[in-house]
Scaffold this motif. Structure first.
Motif, PDB file in Angstrom:
ATOM      1  N   ALA A  72      47.687  59.887 136.704  1.00 27.74           N
ATOM      2  CA  ALA A  72      49.075  59.775 137.240  1.00 27.74           C
ATOM      3  C   ALA A  72      49.222  59.359 138.628  1.00 27.74           C
ATOM      4  O   ALA A  72      50.091  58.861 139.102  1.00 27.74           O
ATOM      5  CB  ALA A  72      49.782  61.087 136.915  1.00 27.74           C
ATOM      6  N   LEU A 101      52.366  60.413 127.799  1.00 30.43           N
ATOM      7  CA  LEU A 101      52.840  60.331 129.127  1.00 30.43           C
ATOM      8  C   LEU A 101      53.625  59.201 129.580  1.00 30.43           C
ATOM      9  O   LEU A 101      55.072  59.149 130.080  1.00 30.43           O
ATOM     10  CB  LEU A 101      51.974  60.553 130.140  1.00 30.43           C
ATOM     11  CG  LEU A 101      52.252  60.822 131.691  1.00 30.43           C
ATOM     12  CD1 LEU A 101      53.390  61.784 131.627  1.00 30.43           C
ATOM     13  CD2 LEU A 101      50.923  60.805 132.649  1.00 30.43           C
ATOM     14  N   PHE A 109      55.369  57.440 134.659  1.00 29.40           N
ATOM     15  CA  PHE A 109      53.856  57.840 134.796  1.00 29.40           C
ATOM     16  C   PHE A 109      53.125  57.389 133.495  1.00 29.40           C
ATOM     17  O   PHE A 109      53.519  57.177 132.456  1.00 29.40           O
ATOM     18  CB  PHE A 109      53.996  59.341 134.780  1.00 29.40           C
ATOM     19  CG  PHE A 109      54.622  59.921 135.999  1.00 29.40           C
ATOM     20  CD1 PHE A 109      53.667  60.009 137.337  1.00 29.40           C
ATOM     21  CD2 PHE A 109      55.954  60.332 136.007  1.00 29.40           C
ATOM     22  CE1 PHE A 109      54.621  60.698 138.127  1.00 29.40           C
ATOM     23  CE2 PHE A 109      56.604  60.867 136.921  1.00 29.40           C
ATOM     24  CZ  PHE A 109      55.989  61.205 138.235  1.00 29.40           C
ATOM     25  N   THR A 110      51.752  57.058 133.982  1.00 30.44           N
ATOM     26  CA  THR A 110      50.824  56.568 132.969  1.00 30.44           C
ATOM     27  C   THR A 110      49.822  57.423 132.990  1.00 30.44           C
ATOM     28  O   THR A 110      49.425  58.074 134.076  1.00 30.44           O
ATOM     29  CB  THR A 110      50.721  55.043 132.891  1.00 30.44           C
ATOM     30  OG1 THR A 110      50.031  54.908 134.307  1.00 30.44           O
ATOM     31  CG2 THR A 110      52.000  54.472 132.963  1.00 30.44           C
ATOM     32  N   ALA A 111      48.806  57.388 132.049  1.00 27.49           N
ATOM     33  CA  ALA A 111      47.647  58.071 132.043  1.00 27.49           C
ATOM     34  C   ALA A 111      46.393  57.078 131.857  1.00 27.49           C
ATOM     35  O   ALA A 111      45.817  57.265 130.632  1.00 27.49           O
ATOM     36  CB  ALA A 111      47.404  59.250 131.193  1.00 27.49           C
TER      37      ALA A 111
ATOM     38  N   ARG B 139      58.945  59.792 139.347  1.00 20.89           N
ATOM     39  CA  ARG B 139      57.967  59.559 140.122  1.00 20.89           C
ATOM     40  C   ARG B 139      58.639  59.444 141.611  1.00 20.89           C
ATOM     41  O   ARG B 139      58.144  60.011 142.848  1.00 20.89           O
ATOM     42  CB  ARG B 139      57.184  58.139 140.139  1.00 20.89           C
ATOM     43  CG  ARG B 139      56.032  57.894 140.809  1.00 20.89           C
ATOM     44  CD  ARG B 139      55.470  56.503 140.580  1.00 20.89           C
ATOM     45  NE  ARG B 139      54.596  56.830 139.469  1.00 20.89           N
ATOM     46  CZ  ARG B 139      53.327  56.926 139.630  1.00 20.89           C
ATOM     47  NH1 ARG B 139      52.983  57.332 140.783  1.00 20.89           N
ATOM     48  NH2 ARG B 139      52.545  57.065 138.506  1.00 20.89           N
ATOM     49  N   PHE B 144      57.380  65.218 138.512  1.00 17.84           N
ATOM     50  CA  PHE B 144      56.576  64.794 137.303  1.00 17.84           C
ATOM     51  C   PHE B 144      57.093  65.104 136.012  1.00 17.84           C
ATOM     52  O   PHE B 144      57.905  65.948 135.961  1.00 17.84           O
ATOM     53  CB  PHE B 144      55.136  65.512 137.407  1.00 17.84           C
ATOM     54  CG  PHE B 144      54.149  64.941 136.279  1.00 17.84           C
ATOM     55  CD1 PHE B 144      53.432  63.670 136.389  1.00 17.84           C
ATOM     56  CD2 PHE B 144      53.862  65.664 135.217  1.00 17.84           C
ATOM     57  CE1 PHE B 144      52.549  63.313 135.722  1.00 17.84           C
ATOM     58  CE2 PHE B 144      52.998  65.140 134.211  1.00 17.84           C
ATOM     59  CZ  PHE B 144      52.186  63.995 134.387  1.00 17.84           C
ATOM     60  N   GLN B 156      47.329  69.535 135.664  1.00 21.42           N
ATOM     61  CA  GLN B 156      47.461  68.335 135.957  1.00 21.42           C
ATOM     62  C   GLN B 156      47.975  68.267 137.538  1.00 21.42           C
ATOM     63  O   GLN B 156      47.169  67.085 138.363  1.00 21.42           O
ATOM     64  CB  GLN B 156      48.562  67.556 135.255  1.00 21.42           C
ATOM     65  CG  GLN B 156      48.223  67.403 133.717  1.00 21.42           C
ATOM     66  CD  GLN B 156      49.355  67.496 132.772  1.00 21.42           C
ATOM     67  OE1 GLN B 156      50.588  67.109 133.286  1.00 21.42           O
ATOM     68  NE2 GLN B 156      49.159  67.107 131.545  1.00 21.42           N
ATOM     69  N   TRP B 160      46.148  65.962 140.183  1.00 18.11           N
ATOM     70  CA  TRP B 160      46.734  65.181 141.169  1.00 18.11           C
ATOM     71  C   TRP B 160      46.337  65.565 142.541  1.00 18.11           C
ATOM     72  O   TRP B 160      46.176  64.547 143.478  1.00 18.11           O
ATOM     73  CB  TRP B 160      48.253  65.337 140.959  1.00 18.11           C
ATOM     74  CG  TRP B 160      48.997  64.183 141.398  1.00 18.11           C
ATOM     75  CD1 TRP B 160      49.600  63.021 140.909  1.00 18.11           C
ATOM     76  CD2 TRP B 160      49.568  64.176 142.815  1.00 18.11           C
ATOM     77  NE1 TRP B 160      50.393  62.499 141.755  1.00 18.11           N
ATOM     78  CE2 TRP B 160      50.255  62.864 142.878  1.00 18.11           C
ATOM     79  CE3 TRP B 160      49.537  64.618 143.963  1.00 18.11           C
ATOM     80  CZ2 TRP B 160      51.004  62.357 144.087  1.00 18.11           C
ATOM     81  CZ3 TRP B 160      50.165  64.463 145.313  1.00 18.11           C
ATOM     82  CH2 TRP B 160      50.866  63.281 145.186  1.00 18.11           C
TER      83      TRP B 160
END
Lengths: 337, 375
Positions: A72, A101, A109-111, B139, B144, B156, B160
């Motif tokens: 992300a 996501l 957001f991407t994964a 974003r 998030f 997560q 990050w």
């Protein structure tokens, strides 16, 4: 071209990916200093530094969860789950997080991460080091699932997976790490150095996800398979003298439907082979899809040869494994149907 | 309560996990070394943020009663925590929130109308009708995407933060969790990763004392506090009055400075109370009495208001003007969003859009399925 084992090809793919893109980071249990229990990441930490390739605590949820956060942020993590059998603590992070996501945030957001894991039996691993859980991933919207069968494909597919903008599950049947194991466990394994698919190009190349490979052209029947069972099917064809067309699917989602259907329409007979348990396995999806789209071309019912619906046994490994005898008998039955 | 140096050894501040950092006293004065020294304008802005969150929640609950929305989750009584931390961090930092940190978005200046579009699942919903109301994502505003699966965001956030450190960035992550969800294994995975890699992350635990119907001790077990959880990982852990805007600001700022100075993670247990129901689907009368009146920490909006009144930063007229202003802003946003339809009213975007964003590029099987959907 260089002769490589599948381990060396996977390692080489990492090197190429990490050299081309400094966003690629590689981590997992024993992956850094030691280079992985199957040695697929050997030398990466020494070459790229501990900030690019590192060891993690024994926490699969932590590995994948952290990878989702890193992806992300904008990195391209490629992580290793030591055995596919250990991935269940990470399953929530894979299914509920990585896979969804992009969709749940409408692209905010991407994964883009790759999750590698060794699969399959044949190494006396018992029920916790032998599983083939591909159907647990193909059932999940948002994941791409790759299963490799040889060094050439492994390198090109892993590079494609790392470069893909979506999460990719990358399954490595551990029985073909060192050679094209055909199920004849009583014989010494042929090394990849004596097999054309062990010839691996240097540098960068990719194999597009969603493209199958015709492993053996034939006209009698079609075998839809992937991973180790590609080589088992080859042995079964050779030993029965049946002119089977063996399709190595390579990517289960997305599926190369055109290649599958063209072959089945040509031969009129379809055998589905995988090592994973039969019930609700990926073979069920293949069987349903083929009959929906090619029913009128079929001259016999679609047949499945798969692992039994039991946990993977230790002492009875070869009674469980769908070896060349079982596959060969199924081919013969299909031809006389 | 003393304020340690940023690089204070963890064992020398170990007892702070059992104590309580406060700044506002019972007379509305800011006392002690944690007083953050905010200007009157900053304080009024903080009060306005909290009032706006409260007015927003009240309007959404009204919309739920009117049948205009399907579901809502308010943060009544917990406004100071998200609002103050948002103001204490910087643009570019990333929060990994739970469903009760709407204050982060509102205090970041995210448009109210976009939030309401999401809650209504209308034709302008930035999440295209895919998520339950309040599961926002931005974003751009450091917020998030919210998951309904609890605790997944905690690790997560650590990842990050590790990525930011690996890339030599100065942005930090802020992980959020309710006290009940600290029971989840992802919480513990997050702590071991944060400790092992000394990630630049704030590990917030909002202890509002209720996990739907179960009181906090089911998650806390035999530990005295939730901040105790940090001790075994050698993560500096503070327990803080979460209804004290000044304490929240000061401790958030301290934790952020530690993270940015490469001094690693900080855990903060924010002590507060969930004044309302868990959600609009919950009826707390079956499991709890109304303890808000007896809750010793007091209402965060009232406490900051009192501080501003006694210090002369605010007078009654300005206070009333603020109240009118936030009500007007929320109503205007609601009217605008309401004009774009709602799932309850049957005015939503094309169902064909559900196939978008499953993958970056639509694969064949989804293209074929999309063709079977009307609209």
């Amino acid at each position: 071209m260089t002769a490589m084992t599948m381990i060396e090809a996977i390692r080489d793919a990492h090197v190429v990916a990490m050299e081309r893109d400094d966003r690629v980071v590689v981590f997992g249990e024993d992956v850094g200093y030691f280079g992985g229990v199957f040695r697929c990441t050997l030398g990466l930490q020494q070459r790229f530094g501990a900030h690019r390739c590192f060891d993690t605590p024994i926490s699969e949820a932590g590995i994948v969860g952290a990878a989702v956060g890193m992806a992300a942020y904008g990195l391209r993590p490629c992580v290793e789950i030591q055995f596919a059998d250990y991935m269940y603590p990470a399953y929530d992070q894979i299914v509920s997080e990585a896979a969804r996501l992009r969709h749940r945030s409408a692209g905010d957001f991407t994964a883009p991460l790759t999750i590698r894991m060794p699969t399959g039996g044949g190494i006396f691993g018992g029920q916790t080091h032998s599983q083939s859980p591909e159907a647990l991933f193909t059932h999940v919207a948002g994941l791409k699932t790759v299963v490799v069968s040889n060094p050439y494909d492994a390198k090109g597919l892993l590079l494609a997976a790392i470069e893909d903008d979506d999460p990719v599950i990358f399954l490595e049947p551990k029985r073909v790490y060192n050679g094209p194991f055909d199920g004849h466990h009583e014989r010494p394994i042929v090394p990849w150095s004596k097999h054309p698919l062990g010839e691996v190009p240097e540098g960068h190349y990719t194999i597009e996800l969603g493209t199958a490979r015709v492993h053996r052209a034939g006209s009698d029947l079609t075998v839809l398979t992937y991973g180790t069972l590609v080589h088992v099917a080859q042995a079964a064809a050779d030993e029965t003298g049946i002119d089977a067309e063996i399709i190595d699917l390579r990517t289960l989602v997305p599926l190369d439907l055109d290649t599958v259907l063209a072959s089945v329409i040509k031969t009129g007979r379809c055998l589905v082979v995988h090592e994973a348990t039969l019930t609700s396995g990926y073979g069920a999806e293949l069987s349903a899809t083929v009959q929906e789209r090619a029913f009128h071309h079929l001259e016999a019912p679609i047949t499945r040869v798969c692992g039994w619906d039991t946990p993977y046994p230790h002492a009875h490994e070869w009674a469980y494994f769908p070896g060349p005898d079982r596959v060969g008998r199924a081919m013969q039955a299909l031809m006389s149907a | 309560m003393r304020k340690p140096d940023l690089d204070e050894k963890v064992e020398r501040i170990a007892l702070m996990r059992k104590q309580l950092v406060r700044v506002l006293d019972d007379d509305g004065q800011a006392v002690g070394p944690w007083a953050p020294g905010l200007t009157p304008e900053q304080l009024v802005t903080g009060l306005r943020d909290m009032m706006l969150v409260r007015a927003f929640d009240a309007r959404m609950l009204r919309a739920h009663r009117q049948g205009k929305i399907s579901f809502y989750m308010q943060c009544l009584g917990e406004e100071a925590i998200a609002c103050a931390q948002q103001r204490a961090l910087r643009p570019g930092d990333m929060h990994f929130p739970t469903y009760r940190q709407q204050g982060l978005l509102i205090a970041s200046g995210y448009p109210l109308v976009e939030m309401i579009n999401q809650v209504l699942s209308n034709t302008h919903d930035p999440l295209k009708g895919r998520q339950l109301p309040v599961m926002y994502s931005s974003r751009e505003h450091g917020f998030f995407s919210i998951s309904g699966n609890l605790a997944t965001q905690y690790v997560q956030a650590v990842g990050w933060a590790m990525a930011s450190a690996l890339r030599g960035g100065t942005a930090i992550a802020s992980a959020w969790i309710g006290e009940g969800a600290t029971s989840e294994s992802d919480f513990h995975a997050a702590l071991v990763f944060a400790s092992t890699y000394q990630a630049p992350v704030i590990l917030n635990i909002v202890n509002n004392h209720w996990a739907i119907s179960t009181p906090e001790d089911f998650a806390r077990g035999a530990s005295a506090t939730f901040a105790d959880r940090g001790y075994g990982f050698s993560i500096p852990a503070l327990r803080v009055d979460g209804n004290d805007y000044l304490a929240v600001y000061a401790v958030s700022q301290w934790a952020a400075q530690r993270a940015r100075a490469n001094l690693g993670p900080t855990m903060v247990e924010w002590v507060t109370l969930r004044v309302g129901a868990h959600s609009t689907s919950d009826d707390p009368s079956g499991y709890r009495t109304d303890e808000a009146a007896r809750f010793p920490l007091g209402d965060p909006v009232d406490r900051l208001t009192r501080h501003l009144l006694v210090t002369g930063a605010l007078d009654d007229a300005r206070q009333q003007a603020l109240a009118d202003e936030v009500t007007r802003d929320v109503e205007a946003a609601f009217q605008e969003a309401d004009s774009h339809g709602s799932v309850k009213g049957g005015v939503v975007i094309s169902p064909k859009t559900m196939f978008d964003d499953v993958y970056a590029v639509l694969p064949r099987h989804l293209r074929e399925q999309r063709d079977q959907v009307e609209g």
